[in-house]
Write a protein that holds these residues in place. Structure first.
Motif, PDB file in Angstrom:
ATOM      1  N   ALA A   1     -40.393   2.236 -16.965  1.00 27.62           N
ATOM      2  CA  ALA A   1     -40.971   2.705 -15.702  1.00 27.62           C
ATOM      3  C   ALA A   1     -41.054   1.577 -14.679  1.00 27.62           C
ATOM      4  N   ALA A   2     -41.425   0.384 -15.155  1.00 28.14           N
ATOM      5  CA  ALA A   2     -41.520  -0.766 -14.254  1.00 28.14           C
ATOM      6  C   ALA A   2     -40.142  -1.148 -13.713  1.00 28.14           C
ATOM      7  N   THR A   3     -39.129  -1.082 -14.567  1.00 30.02           N
ATOM      8  CA  THR A   3     -37.773  -1.421 -14.141  1.00 30.02           C
ATOM      9  C   THR A   3     -37.270  -0.440 -13.090  1.00 30.02           C
ATOM     10  N   ILE A   4     -37.453   0.866 -13.351  1.00 27.71           N
ATOM     11  CA  ILE A   4     -37.015   1.885 -12.396  1.00 27.71           C
ATOM     12  C   ILE A   4     -37.750   1.737 -11.067  1.00 27.71           C
TER      13      ILE A   4
ATOM     14  N   LEU B   1     -36.444  -1.916  -4.435  1.00 26.05           N
ATOM     15  CA  LEU B   1     -35.410  -2.813  -3.910  1.00 26.05           C
ATOM     16  C   LEU B   1     -34.385  -2.040  -3.089  1.00 26.05           C
ATOM     17  N   LEU B   2     -33.941  -0.887  -3.607  1.00 27.56           N
ATOM     18  CA  LEU B   2     -32.942  -0.090  -2.907  1.00 27.56           C
ATOM     19  C   LEU B   2     -33.437   0.356  -1.532  1.00 27.56           C
ATOM     20  N   TYR B   3     -34.706   0.739  -1.452  1.00 24.72           N
ATOM     21  CA  TYR B   3     -35.255   1.183  -0.180  1.00 24.72           C
ATOM     22  C   TYR B   3     -35.794   0.029   0.652  1.00 24.72           C
ATOM     23  N   GLY B   4     -36.304  -1.000  -0.027  1.00 26.06           N
ATOM     24  CA  GLY B   4     -36.958  -2.091   0.681  1.00 26.06           C
ATOM     25  C   GLY B   4     -36.011  -2.951   1.488  1.00 26.06           C
ATOM     26  N   VAL B   5     -34.832  -3.248   0.944  1.00 24.45           N
ATOM     27  CA  VAL B   5     -33.888  -4.106   1.670  1.00 24.45           C
ATOM     28  C   VAL B   5     -33.428  -3.445   2.969  1.00 24.45           C
ATOM     29  N   PRO B   6     -33.000  -2.164   2.945  1.00 29.47           N
ATOM     30  CA  PRO B   6     -32.664  -1.524   4.233  1.00 29.47           C
ATOM     31  C   PRO B   6     -33.852  -1.434   5.189  1.00 29.47           C
ATOM     32  N   TRP B   7     -35.037  -1.143   4.650  1.00 31.59           N
ATOM     33  CA  TRP B   7     -36.237  -1.083   5.509  1.00 31.59           C
ATOM     34  C   TRP B   7     -36.434  -2.415   6.230  1.00 31.59           C
TER      35      TRP B   7
ATOM     36  N   GLY C   1     -40.505   4.620  11.259  1.00 32.50           N
ATOM     37  CA  GLY C   1     -39.491   4.352  10.248  1.00 32.50           C
ATOM     38  C   GLY C   1     -40.106   4.042   8.900  1.00 32.50           C
ATOM     39  N   THR C   2     -41.202   3.303   8.917  1.00 31.83           N
ATOM     40  CA  THR C   2     -41.873   2.948   7.666  1.00 31.83           C
ATOM     41  C   THR C   2     -42.438   4.183   6.972  1.00 31.83           C
ATOM     42  N   VAL C   3     -43.002   5.100   7.760  1.00 30.15           N
ATOM     43  CA  VAL C   3     -43.520   6.347   7.186  1.00 30.15           C
ATOM     44  C   VAL C   3     -42.399   7.128   6.514  1.00 30.15           C
ATOM     45  N   LEU C   4     -41.231   7.202   7.153  1.00 33.76           N
ATOM     46  CA  LEU C   4     -40.092   7.914   6.570  1.00 33.76           C
ATOM     47  C   LEU C   4     -39.645   7.264   5.266  1.00 33.76           C
ATOM     48  N   VAL C   5     -39.588   5.935   5.251  1.00 34.12           N
ATOM     49  CA  VAL C   5     -39.162   5.222   4.040  1.00 34.12           C
ATOM     50  C   VAL C   5     -40.164   5.433   2.908  1.00 34.12           C
ATOM     51  N   VAL C   6     -41.452   5.321   3.213  1.00 35.57           N
ATOM     52  CA  VAL C   6     -42.480   5.527   2.187  1.00 35.57           C
ATOM     53  C   VAL C   6     -42.410   6.953   1.640  1.00 35.57           C
ATOM     54  N   ALA C   7     -42.208   7.921   2.517  1.00 39.62           N
ATOM     55  CA  ALA C   7     -42.097   9.314   2.071  1.00 39.62           C
ATOM     56  C   ALA C   7     -40.882   9.501   1.174  1.00 39.62           C
ATOM     57  N   ALA C   8     -39.767   8.854   1.533  1.00 40.96           N
ATOM     58  CA  ALA C   8     -38.564   8.959   0.713  1.00 40.96           C
ATOM     59  C   ALA C   8     -38.766   8.328  -0.659  1.00 40.96           C
ATOM     60  N   VAL C   9     -39.401   7.160  -0.687  1.00 36.56           N
ATOM     61  CA  VAL C   9     -39.670   6.478  -1.957  1.00 36.56           C
ATOM     62  C   VAL C   9     -40.589   7.316  -2.835  1.00 36.56           C
ATOM     63  N   ALA C  10     -41.577   7.944  -2.228  1.00 34.86           N
ATOM     64  CA  ALA C  10     -42.555   8.723  -2.993  1.00 34.86           C
ATOM     65  C   ALA C  10     -41.951  10.005  -3.552  1.00 34.86           C
TER      66      ALA C  10
END
Length: 393
Positions: free
Chosen positions: A22-25, A31-37, A55-64
């Motif tokens: 779970a920690a690895t995933i 990382l996948l979302y954070g670098v583009p953000w 933009g940050t709200v959209l990224v957080v929503a996508a990650v969640a």
């Protein structure tokens, strides 16, 4: 350690493995979302606060929501709509991540050249977005199109003169799945039937889903024409989707399911052994009677005859070499599917695509695949229908 202590330790070890996984995933997703953000919104762009916040709200929503969509689409009842959304999102974020990393290297170069922020960061942002958009549109078209025919000649020392020029048409990794591609499947069959095949082979990963769910997409395979044989073996994805039911369904469509067995085809008095083994993941799948068994596949075959072996993964080439197989046909790699994922594929497989030689006798042809898995994109890894012409000597 006592018996009681051993029993207590096992759940703890399992819990530890689950926690590490779970920690690895989680780390990978962040990382996948954070670098583009960071690259597109923060860095040195100096965008207005409202742009960064939105933009940050959209990224957080996508990650969640991404993990929930993946689970809903690929586990349990497998909601196709959720799989379509999450798979597409995965492809988009992978391309954005890749080009954000390259964009940050460009940012360093521009900095060394004296270009200051915010111009430097905004140039990088514009370039990353533009390149990603072009690649995603092009990659979608490449994934959804009927594959081009790739023509290959393979010379086999033991091939009899009457079999010289034998045509083998190879498809693999059709991955009938959440996107309904029944029309695509029919068009693939139309192209295959123009090639006048003697043998048609499907080397697995026929679908992502049960026979009941993907029956319409697989139905055109019943119309494939071959002068001598139509043969099929399981891939690793069959073991997520009812492998034995797919074996039985392919047999019902008129294909020889080479479930650790072989057949012999003949033309003009010369013969060729067509053998197949289950995927290398079969043994661990829990499906009764499924495991890769080269000895069983070739039991009773005349050792003087040339052998064409179907095995889903290139990594299975070791067994082919050990059993003096002349040519192994494989898929699985997709040629990487979305660049630069092929670097990760090469950590697990000996070959990415094309014809290669292994040992004194054995050759391996690895297809880039006919369909696609997951993200509906192919970037610098085109799909293929392969026409293999066997030659003597």
């Amino acid at each position: 350690m006592s018996v009681d202590e051993s029993v207590q330790a096992r759940p703890q070890r399992r819990a530890g493995r689950v926690a590490r996984f779970a920690a690895t995933i989680t780390a990978i997703v962040l990382l996948l979302y954070g670098v583009p953000w960071w690259t597109l919104l923060v860095a040195g762009n100096h965008w207005p606060a409202a742009v960064v916040a939105g933009g940050t709200v959209l990224v957080v929503a996508a990650v969640a929501t991404f993990p929930m969509l993946m689970i809903a689409g690929h586990a349990g009842r497998r909601a196709d709509w959720a799989a379509r959304v999450s798979d597409t999102e995965l492809g988009v974020v992978w391309v954005l991540f890749t080009w954000s990393v390259l964009g940050n290297l460009a940012r360093l170069a521009l900095g060394l050249a004296g270009v200051a922020d915010p111009v430097r960061s905004r140039v990088v942002t514009a370039a990353v977005v533009a390149v990603a958009a072009v690649l995603l549109v092009w990659g979608y078209v490449e994934a959804m199109r009927v594959p081009r025919v790739r023509r290959v000649e393979v010379r086999l020392d033991r091939l009899g003169p009457a079999l010289d020029g034998l045509k083998v048409v190879l498809i693999t990794d059709t991955h009938y799945g959440p996107i309904d591609r029944a029309r695509w499947s029919a068009r693939v069959v139309e192209v295959m039937n123009t090639l006048d095949a003697d043998v048609v082979a499907h080397t697995g990963d026929i679908a992502d889903g049960e026979v009941a769910d993907r029956r319409a997409q697989a139905a055109p395979l019943a119309d494939v024409r071959a002068a001598l044989a139509r043969v099929y073996v399981t891939g690793n994805h069959e073991y997520f989707s009812g492998a034995q039911r797919w074996v039985e369904h392919m047999a019902a469509l008129g294909w020889e399911a080479l479930h650790n067995r072989h057949i012999v085809v003949e033309r003009g008095g010369d013969r060729l052994v067509l053998a197949g083994v289950d995927d290398r993941t079969a043994e661990g799948s829990g499906v009764p009677g499924h495991h890769a068994d080269h000895a069983a596949a070739l039991a009773g075959a005349d050792p003087a005859l040339p052998v064409l072996l179907l095995a889903h993964q290139p990594q299975q080439i070791g067994g082919a070499v050990a059993h003096d197989v002349d040519l192994q046909l494989s898929g699985h790699t997709h040629g990487g599917q979305i660049w630069p994922f092929h670097y990760l594929v090469r950590t697990d497989q000996p070959v990415l695509q094309g014809l290669s030689r292994h040992g004194a006798r054995t050759q391996l042809y690895t297809s880039r695949g006919t369909g696609f898995w997951g993200p509906p994109f192919r970037v610098f890894a085109p799909s293929e229908i392969t026409l293999i012409t066997l030659r003597r000597g």
